[in-house]
Design an enzyme around this catalytic site. Structure first.
Site, PDB file in Angstrom:
ATOM      1  N   ASP A 132      48.901  42.330  33.499  1.00 20.54           N
ATOM      2  CA  ASP A 132      49.572  42.192  34.865  1.00 20.54           C
ATOM      3  C   ASP A 132      51.053  42.704  34.470  1.00 20.54           C
ATOM      4  OD1 ASP A 132      47.280  40.669  35.436  1.00 20.54           O
ATOM      5  OD2 ASP A 132      48.284  41.063  37.386  1.00 20.54           O
TER       6      ASP A 132
HETATM    7  O1  MRU Z   1      44.998  37.318  39.998  1.00 13.51           O
HETATM    8  P1  MRU Z   1      44.513  38.526  40.069  1.00 13.51           P
HETATM    9  O2  MRU Z   1      42.974  38.732  40.410  1.00 13.51           O
HETATM   10  O3  MRU Z   1      45.466  39.556  40.709  1.00 13.51           O
HETATM   11  O4  MRU Z   1      44.580  39.012  38.290  1.00 13.51           O
HETATM   12  C1  MRU Z   1      44.233  40.253  38.088  1.00 13.51           C
HETATM   13  C2  MRU Z   1      44.271  40.407  36.452  1.00 13.51           C
HETATM   14  O5  MRU Z   1      44.825  39.719  35.758  1.00 13.51           O
HETATM   15  C3  MRU Z   1      43.942  41.753  35.997  1.00 13.51           C
HETATM   16  O6  MRU Z   1      43.264  41.742  34.803  1.00 13.51           O
HETATM   17  C4  MRU Z   1      45.021  42.759  35.758  1.00 13.51           C
HETATM   18  O7  MRU Z   1      45.912  42.739  37.104  1.00 13.51           O
HETATM   19  C5  MRU Z   1      44.652  44.053  35.539  1.00 13.51           C
HETATM   20  S1  MRU Z   1      43.760  44.790  36.771  1.00 13.51           S
HETATM   21  C6  MRU Z   1      43.269  46.470  36.252  1.00 13.51           C
END
Ligand code: MRU
Length: 403
Positions: free
Chosen positions: A276
Site C-alpha cells: 500500500d
Molecule cells: O484493505 P485493503 O483490502 O485495501 O488492503 C489491500 C492490500 O493490502 C493489498 O495487498 C495492497 O493494496 C496491494 S493491492 C495490489
C-alpha cells in the site's frame, strides 16, 4: 467456476457514456453485483466501506469518480462549479483511506492539474478534458505495468531458483488480495503468481522447476484472501489451498519435512505480497499480517537454510519517496466490529440467502484493528515493479528506490 456470471473486472468505465461502475467486493464471492459511482461522494463511501479496495484500484476509482462527477455537473447545467469547489471535493476523497499512497498520489496529481487555474475559475470542458485524459492514462498505465510486474516477478523467481540449483515443484504463500480485483487487471503479487503459472508451467519448456501450489492466507479480519484471492485463483484454475493466517509456520515446517497436505508436499520458496506504500528506505506498509510472514520466512532461512524469498510486488505509483522510513506511515485503524462480528449470507446448500451479522467476541470489549502493518526493509529480499530490474538491497542493506 469459472461461470459466465463471474468476472474479475473490478472497475468498469464507459468512455462513451462516461459512466463508472464498480464490482461490489463486499458481496463477492457469493454474488456478482456492479454498483454505479456518479459522484466523488459515492466514491468516498465505496472506498471507505471496502466495496472497492486494493491500493491501485481505489486510486483509479477515485480518479474516475472525479471524471464522472465533473461530466455530470457540466451536463446538468445545475449550478456552476469552481476550481476551489472541486479541490475541496478532492481533499475530502483523499481522506477515505489514508495508508495506500496511490489514492493520494492520483488525487494530488489532479489537484496539480487544477492549480493551472484560479480558484474562482469555472470547471469547464477544458478542465474536464485534462482530468479525463489523466484518469484514462492512470488506468491504462496500471494495466500495462501489472503485466510487466508479472513478467519481472517471473524472471526473479527463475533467477532465484537457478542460483540455488533448486529443481522440482515449489509453492508460494500470499496474503490479502492483490489480483485483478485490487487493480485495473492482472494484479501485482497475484499477477506474478498468474504469470508464473501460465508462463513457467505451461508456455515454456522449462521443467526444471514449476509452481505446484499456492497458499493464500485467509487475511483476517476482512478475509480478502478467503473471499477474493480464492475466487481469483479458482477462476484461473491455479491450484491452491486456503490457510488461516496463523497456520503459516506450521505449513512451511510441514512442507519442508515433505509432509503431504491434500496430496501436495512442494516446499514454500516464495512469499509474495502487495504493498500500500513503500517508503524511501524500502519499509513497506501492506495488509496486517504481512510483517509476520516476513518474520517467519527469516526464521526458516536462518535456522533451516530454507531460502524462502520474501518479495513485495507493486507499481511505482505505490512508492512514496517523501517518507523516509516506516515510522512515518499513517496506519488506518478500522472499526472494532470488524473483529467482533462476521457479516455474510446464510448458506443453505447451494442457496445463498440473506446477509446476516453474527457475533464472535465478548460484547463491549476493547479491540485494536489496524488495517496494515509495516514490514522493515531488512526482511524484504526484493521489490518487483514495472522496472525490469528488481530492487534489491545494496551491500549496506539499503534500497535505492529513486532509480
Ligand atoms: O484493505 P485493503 O483490502 O485495501 O488492503 C489491500 C492490500 O493490502 C493489498 O495487498 C495492497 O493494496 C496491494 S493491492 C495490489
Amino acid at each position: 467456476m469459472p461461470d459466465e456470471a463471474k468476472t474479475l473486472q473490478a472497475i468498469k468505465f464507459d468512455t462513451e457514456k462516461i459512466k463508472l461502475e464498480i464490482l461490489d467486493q463486499l458481496v463477492l464471492p457469493y454474488s456478482t453485483t456492479y454498483i454505479p459511482i456518479a459522484t466523488t461522494t459515492d466514491a468516498f463511501h465505496a472506498i471507505k466501506s471496502m466495496q472497492v479496495r486494493g491500493a491501485p484500484a481505489i486510486a483509479i476509482v477515485g480518479a474516475f469518480s472525479v471524471v464522472v462527477d465533473t461530466f455530470n455537473h457540466l451536463q446538468s447545467g445545475n449550478g456552476e462549479r469552481t476550481i476551489a469547489d472541486l479541490k475541496s471535493a478532492l481533499a475530502h476523497l483523499i481522506k477515505s483511506r489514508p495508508t495506500a499512497v496511490n489514492l493520494a498520489n492520483a488525487l494530488n496529481d489532479i489537484s496539480s492539474i487544477l492549480s493551472a487555474y484560479d480558484d474562482e475559475h469555472k470547471v469547464d470542458h477544458e478542465v474536464y478534458d485534462k482530468i479525463y485524459k489523466y484518469a484514462v492514462q492512470l488506468y491504462d498505465d496500471d494495466l500495462a505495468n501489472n503485466f510487466k510486474i508479472g513478467d519481472n516477478g517471473l524472471n526473479y523467481i527463475v533467477e532465484s531458483l537457478k542460483s540455488e540449483n533448486f529443481t522440482g515443484p515449489f509453492s508460494i504463500i500470499t496474503i490479502c488480495n492483490t489480483g485483478s480485483l485490487a487493480t485495473s487487471g492482472h494484479g501485482t503479487a497475484l499477477g506474478i503468481i498468474r504469470s508464473t503459472f501460465s508462463k513457467l508451467n505451461q508456455e515454456t519448456s522449462n521443467h526444471e522447476f514449476y509452481l505446484d501450489h499456492v497458499y493464500p492466507c485467509e487475511t483476517r479480519p476482512y478475509n480478502q484472501g478467503a473471499k477474493l484471492t480464492t475466487y481469483e485463483l479458482a477462476y484461473e484454475s491455479i491450484p491452491f489451498t486456503l490457510i488461516c493466517d496463523n497456520m503459516v509456520s506450521s505449513l512451511i515446517a510441514s512442507l519442508s519435512h515433505s509432509k503431504v497436505i491434500h496430496g501436495k508436499s512442494s516446499p514454500v520458496k516464495f512469499i509474495i505480497v502487495g504493498a500500500d506504500r513503500i517508503v524511501k528506505n524500502g519499509d513497506t506498509a501492506n495488509k496486517i499480517g504481512t510483517f509476520q510472514l516476513a518474520t517467519i520466512a527469516s526464521f526458516f532461512n536462518a535456522t533451516q537454510n530454507a531460502n524462502i524469498k520474501f518479495i513485495v510486488a507493486a507499481p511505482r505509483t505505490t512508492i512514496d519517496l517523501d517518507t523516509a522510513d516506516g515510522a512515518g506511515i499513517r496506519i488506518e485503524e478500522r472499526p472494532q466490529k470488524e473483529l467482533t462480528t462476521l457479516v455474510g449470507p446464510v448458506l443453505n446448500g447451494s442457496q445463498v440467502g440473506e446477509k446476516i451479522t453474527v457475533g464472535i467476541a465478548t460484547p463491549g470489549i476493547t479491540v485494536w484493528n489496524p488495517a496494515f502493518d509495516v514490514t522493515p526493509h531488512a526482511l524484504i529480499d526484493g521489490i518487483i515493479t514495472e522496472n525490469p530490474k528488481a530492487y534489491v538491497k545494496d551491500k549496506d542493506g539499503n534500497y535505492n528506490l529513486s532509480a
